[in-house]
Structure formats: C-alpha cells, structure tokens
Design an enzyme around this catalytic site. Structure first.
Site, PDB file in Angstrom:
ATOM      1  N   LYS A 143       0.863  -1.194   0.000  1.00  0.00           N
ATOM      2  CA  LYS A 143       0.000   0.000   0.000  1.00  0.00           C
ATOM      3  C   LYS A 143       0.890   1.232   0.000  1.00  0.00           C
ATOM      4  O   LYS A 143       1.809   1.337   0.827  1.00  0.00           O
ATOM      5  CB  LYS A 143      -0.839   0.035   1.282  1.00  0.00           C
ATOM      6  CG  LYS A 143      -2.180  -0.633   1.197  1.00  0.00           C
ATOM      7  CD  LYS A 143      -2.975  -0.187   2.417  1.00  0.00           C
ATOM      8  CE  LYS A 143      -4.267  -0.885   2.589  1.00  0.00           C
ATOM      9  NZ  LYS A 143      -4.951  -0.426   3.819  1.00  0.00           N
ATOM     10  N   GLU A 236      -7.705  -5.774   0.009  1.00  0.00           N
ATOM     11  CA  GLU A 236      -8.568  -5.421   1.141  1.00  0.00           C
ATOM     12  C   GLU A 236     -10.057  -5.597   0.868  1.00  0.00           C
ATOM     13  O   GLU A 236     -10.867  -4.715   1.101  1.00  0.00           O
ATOM     14  CB  GLU A 236      -8.279  -3.976   1.611  1.00  0.00           C
ATOM     15  CG  GLU A 236      -8.801  -3.725   3.006  1.00  0.00           C
ATOM     16  CD  GLU A 236      -8.260  -2.460   3.666  1.00  0.00           C
ATOM     17  OE1 GLU A 236      -7.122  -2.069   3.388  1.00  0.00           O
ATOM     18  OE2 GLU A 236      -9.009  -1.889   4.462  1.00  0.00           O
TER      19      GLU A 236
HETATM   20  N1  LIG Z   1       1.482   1.528   3.706  1.00  0.00           N
HETATM   21  C1  LIG Z   1       1.003   0.945   4.772  1.00  0.00           C
HETATM   22  O1  LIG Z   1       0.503  -0.188   4.731  1.00  0.00           O
HETATM   23  C2  LIG Z   1       1.104   1.658   6.075  1.00  0.00           C
HETATM   24  C3  LIG Z   1       0.805   0.994   7.265  1.00  0.00           C
HETATM   25  C4  LIG Z   1       0.977   1.675   8.467  1.00  0.00           C
HETATM   26  C5  LIG Z   1       1.428   2.982   8.469  1.00  0.00           C
HETATM   27  N2  LIG Z   1       1.701   3.604   7.294  1.00  0.00           N
HETATM   28  C6  LIG Z   1       2.191   4.989   7.251  1.00  0.00           C
HETATM   29  O2  LIG Z   1       3.420   5.053   7.953  1.00  0.00           O
HETATM   30  C7  LIG Z   1       3.616   6.385   8.408  1.00  0.00           C
HETATM   31  C8  LIG Z   1       4.196   6.349   9.789  1.00  0.00           C
HETATM   32  O3  LIG Z   1       5.442   5.735   9.729  1.00  0.00           O
HETATM   33  P1  LIG Z   1       6.463   5.690  10.946  1.00  0.00           P
HETATM   34  O4  LIG Z   1       5.727   5.482  12.205  1.00  0.00           O
HETATM   35  O5  LIG Z   1       7.522   4.765  10.561  1.00  0.00           O
HETATM   36  O6  LIG Z   1       6.949   7.175  11.101  1.00  0.00           O
HETATM   37  P2  LIG Z   1       7.643   8.256  10.151  1.00  0.00           P
HETATM   38  O7  LIG Z   1       8.112   7.713   8.892  1.00  0.00           O
HETATM   39  O8  LIG Z   1       6.704   9.407  10.122  1.00  0.00           O
HETATM   40  O9  LIG Z   1       8.905   8.641  11.055  1.00  0.00           O
HETATM   41  C9  LIG Z   1       8.720   9.146  12.359  1.00  0.00           C
HETATM   42  C10 LIG Z   1       9.901   9.961  12.813  1.00  0.00           C
HETATM   43  O10 LIG Z   1      10.999   9.104  13.103  1.00  0.00           O
HETATM   44  C11 LIG Z   1      12.169   9.568  12.452  1.00  0.00           C
HETATM   45  N3  LIG Z   1      12.997   8.381  12.226  1.00  0.00           N
HETATM   46  C12 LIG Z   1      12.798   7.373  11.345  1.00  0.00           C
HETATM   47  N4  LIG Z   1      13.726   6.418  11.503  1.00  0.00           N
HETATM   48  C13 LIG Z   1      14.548   6.823  12.488  1.00  0.00           C
HETATM   49  C14 LIG Z   1      15.691   6.264  13.125  1.00  0.00           C
HETATM   50  N5  LIG Z   1      16.153   5.055  12.785  1.00  0.00           N
HETATM   51  N6  LIG Z   1      16.283   6.973  14.110  1.00  0.00           N
HETATM   52  C15 LIG Z   1      15.787   8.179  14.492  1.00  0.00           C
HETATM   53  N7  LIG Z   1      14.716   8.760  13.948  1.00  0.00           N
HETATM   54  C16 LIG Z   1      14.090   8.083  12.959  1.00  0.00           C
HETATM   55  C17 LIG Z   1      11.664  10.284  11.231  1.00  0.00           C
HETATM   56  O11 LIG Z   1      12.575  11.241  10.769  1.00  0.00           O
HETATM   57  C18 LIG Z   1      10.402  10.944  11.762  1.00  0.00           C
HETATM   58  O12 LIG Z   1      10.702  12.150  12.402  1.00  0.00           O
HETATM   59  C19 LIG Z   1       2.281   7.082   8.296  1.00  0.00           C
HETATM   60  O13 LIG Z   1       2.324   8.008   7.248  1.00  0.00           O
HETATM   61  C20 LIG Z   1       1.299   5.963   7.978  1.00  0.00           C
HETATM   62  O14 LIG Z   1       0.233   6.395   7.167  1.00  0.00           O
HETATM   63  C21 LIG Z   1       1.550   2.962   6.107  1.00  0.00           C
END
Ligand SMILES: NC(=O)c1ccc[n+]([C@@H]2O[C@H](COP(=O)([O-])OP(=O)(O)OC[C@H]3O[C@@H](n4cnc5c(N)ncnc54)[C@H](O)[C@@H]3O)[C@@H](O)[C@H]2O)c1
Ligand SMILES: [Zn+2]
Length: 369
Positions: A143, A236
C-alpha cells in the site's frame, strides 16, 4: 539474519531483518542493482543525517553511482508538493522505466517512495529500507499513498516492492515515542493472530525498551502475520481488514488531536482499548479482565488515554463517520471473538457512545504526562 518470503499472486519478494543487513546489496540484491540503469535513494532527512553513509557504503560495494534526494522528515514528506519534486528529480536525472528507487526512512518515506515508484513512467521497481519499528507494518503489503489537504492517505495505489531490508542497528536511534508507536502495531499483529504471543508481549518488562536482537525475531513474527493476510487478500476485500484492529477509533484520535501530538501507534493503542470494550459487549466475547490488563499495561509502558478525557464523543464520531472503512453511514469495526480471533462487524452509534463512556471510566485518574 531473519528472512521471510511474501507471496502475492504475481509478485514474490523477500523481507530480511538483522544486523548488517545492507550487506545483502552486494550479494542477494546485486543482480537487481545491476539490472537498473539508474538508482536513486529517497531519504527521510533525519534518517539521512544519522545513517545515510551506512547505506551508501553498502551500495558502493556494488560500484554504482547512486543519486540521493532527501525529503522532509516523517509525515511532512507525504505531500503533493514533495511528490511532484521527487518526480521532477527523477526526470531531471534521466531516470527511466528501468530505474530503481530505494526508500530510506520510516513508514512515511516508504509510502511516498512507493507512490513515486508506482506512478513514475507508469511504475518502476523499488526496495524498502525501513528504519522504524512501525515500518514492519507499512513496508510489507504494497500500500502506498500521499496525503491531501482533505485527508490522510487519500491518493495512492497498490505497488509491491522488490524487497524489504531492515538493518536493525538503525532502531537504536529511535526516540521513545517512535518505539511506542511501532510496538503498538506489533501488539496489534499479536492480538489479531495469537493468544500466547499476545500474553508474552503483555508480560514483557522490556516492551518499551526492546533490544535490537529481540526486535529482529518479534518483528519477523509481525511481518509474517501481515504477509499471510496480504497474500490472502491483496486488495482489502476481506481478511486484510483485520489489520485495521484499533484503527477506526485510533484514526479518529489522530484526527481530533491534529496529527502531531501523539504518534500513530499511540493513537492505535487507544483504539485497541476501545475495540476491546466494544468486543466485551458482543456475545461470548472478550472478558473485562483482558481490557483491564491491557489498559494497565498501556499506562505502565508510557501510553496515554488523555485524548478521550479532553474531547467529546461527537468529535471522535465525526471522524469515524468519515473513515474510508465506514460505508453507507454504518460504523465498521474489527472486534475480537477472543484474543487471536478477529472479525468485522457493524456497530451502532449508541453502542459506540456507550463504549466511549466505558473507556473514560476505565482510564479515569491516569497520570497526566
Ligand atoms: N502503507 C502501509 O501499509 C502503512 C501501514 C501503516 C502505516 N503507514 C504509514 O506510515 C507512516 C508512519 O510511519 P512511521 O511510524 O515509521 O513514522 P515516520 O516515517 O513518520 O517517522 C517518524 C519519525 O521518526 C524519524 N525516524 C525514522 N527512523 C529513524 C531512526 N532510525 N532513528 C531516528 N529517527 C528516525 C523520522 O525522521 C520521523 O521524524 C504514516 O504516514 C502511515 O500512514 C503505512
Ligand atoms: Zn497502523
């Protein structure tokens, strides 16, 4: 190193997780890199600052020139403006249908890169190098999406990656909030699949400070749950909906709190408590003790339920009704018959309000962080 194969009808790919996993670019992924006329990394700017040399070093062993475009950190990269910038970057650097992208960041950067790859020249290949715990959920399944001013993930597509590589040392720089976020999704995978695993997680004293070694095996279990569900229902129509456990209310919390205060998983944790309460109300369903244990566990691991005390039911309802999963004005929830046994059902507005009041009662007097 942990490894698992995702088998989707016309597309099979591998997920690797472990220390020094990027060394695979010189071995298992060398042929893929060789087959690309150009290779580009789209990197979250925080992650680039902390870890880009590590990835570049691993890719350099392959002797290729790799272009890098950094994008704003976290959710702010999933905008139409950044999406267009990325497409222009590829065009200006002569990328073609035979080029390859690498997503280097959390779920946000992965979603953006996936959507850029899905649409550039009608679709090119990409590899996910996820750097957050939460990305064990987002990087698998194909996705992809960006946000619109009107709502989150409103424009996107299904586009499977060519591979997913987690180098676990990178988790060591994650801030506590991002650890909580990812661990909530791991717990979700346990709740919808396996009672014993759920029990083990709820009794784990290191849940909020997991070691990198422990994470490698646990995340692989979470990925396995997701991969099996996605293989069964890529688009889905049925069982993939189970992955939304805790998300109908969780998304409403995210929206009411204005996307930013709490992380995604922290909102999903609140949503899971809400779904457990709704499940209690259904016949022969979850025992109140399960909910009680869950709420205590959440509080002792740094999660909060403050939003449900600061906002009215109507505020959350307004967003739940807008949710993509609400069809024809009915509210759909993933509930549990028992831990490990999810099902989807419609819930009336009255039941929703009743469960909301119960959630308030059960979380009253929690310490304000
Ligand atoms: N495609 C899908 O099936 C699916 C499923 C769930 C969530 N998502 C999406 O995922 C996103 C959320 O992803 P997330 O929770 O990974 O957060 P993110 O990608 O927003 O990252 C969160 C924060 O962590 C920081 N960061 C990332 N890796 C790091 C590391 N190793 N060390 C320090 N900082 C780091 C980033 O710079 C950011 O500030 C949302 O946009 C959501 O919609 C997509
Ligand atoms: Zn989620």
């Amino acid at each position: 190193m942990g490894k698992l194969t995702v088998e989707i009808k016309d597309h099979e790919y591998e997920v690797h997780i472990g220390r020094e996993a990027y060394s695979l670019f010189a071995t298992d992924y060398a042929a893929l890199l060789d087959s690309a006329d150009r290779i580009g990394i789209l990197a979250d700017e925080n992650v680039a600052e902390l870890h880009l040399p590590l990835l570049q070093e691993a890719l350099r062993k392959n002797g290729r020139d790799i272009l890098v475009k950094t994008v704003p950190a976290g959710e702010s990269c999933k905008s139409p403006a950044v999406y267009v910038e990325c497409q222009s970057f590829l065009l200006q650097n002569n990328f073609t249908r035979n080029s390859l992208l690498i997503a280097f960041g959390g779920g946000a950067c992965g979603d953006l890169t996936g959507f850029v790859a899905a649409t550039f020249m009608r679709g090119i290949r990409y590899v996910q190098c996820p750097t957050t715990i939460l990305a064990h959920d987002s990087a698998v399944g194909g996705k992809t999406a960006i946000n619109m001013p009107e709502g989150k993930n409103m424009v996107g597509s299904f586009h499977q990656p060519s591979g997913v590589i987690f180098q676990t040392e990178l988790f060591e720089t994650l801030p506590p909030r991002e650890i909580r976020s990812g661990m909530a999704e791991l717990l979700k995978h346990a709740f919808i699949s396996d009672k014993d695993w759920t029990d083990a997680l709820l009794s784990n004293p290191s849940f909020s400070k997991p070691s990198v070694e422990w994470l490698a095996t646990e995340l692989l279990k979470g990925i396995d749950v997701k991969a099996r569900i996605v293989a069964e229902d890529e688009f889905e129509h049925s069982t993939r909906k189970f992955l939304n456990f805790g998300h109908t209310f969780g998304h409403a919390v995210e929206a009411v709190c204005g996307f930013g205060g709490l992380s995604h998983g922290e909102c999903v944790m609140i949503g899971m408590a809400y779904s457990l309460i709704l499940s209690e109300e259904q016949d022969g369903s979850i025992d109140a003790e399960v909910t009680k244990r869950f709420i205590q566990f959440a509080l002792s691991n740094g999660y909060t339920f403050q939003p449900v005390h600061e906002h009215s039911f109507e505020q959350f309802l307004q967003y739940m009704e807008k949710d993509k999963k609400a069809s024809f004005g009915k509210l759909n929830f993933v509930l549990l018959n028992e831990v490990g046994k999810p099902y989807v059902t419609e819930v009336t507005r009255e039941h929703c309000e009743f469960a909301f009041d119960r959630l308030r009662e059960k979380t009253e007097g929690e310490p304000i962080r």
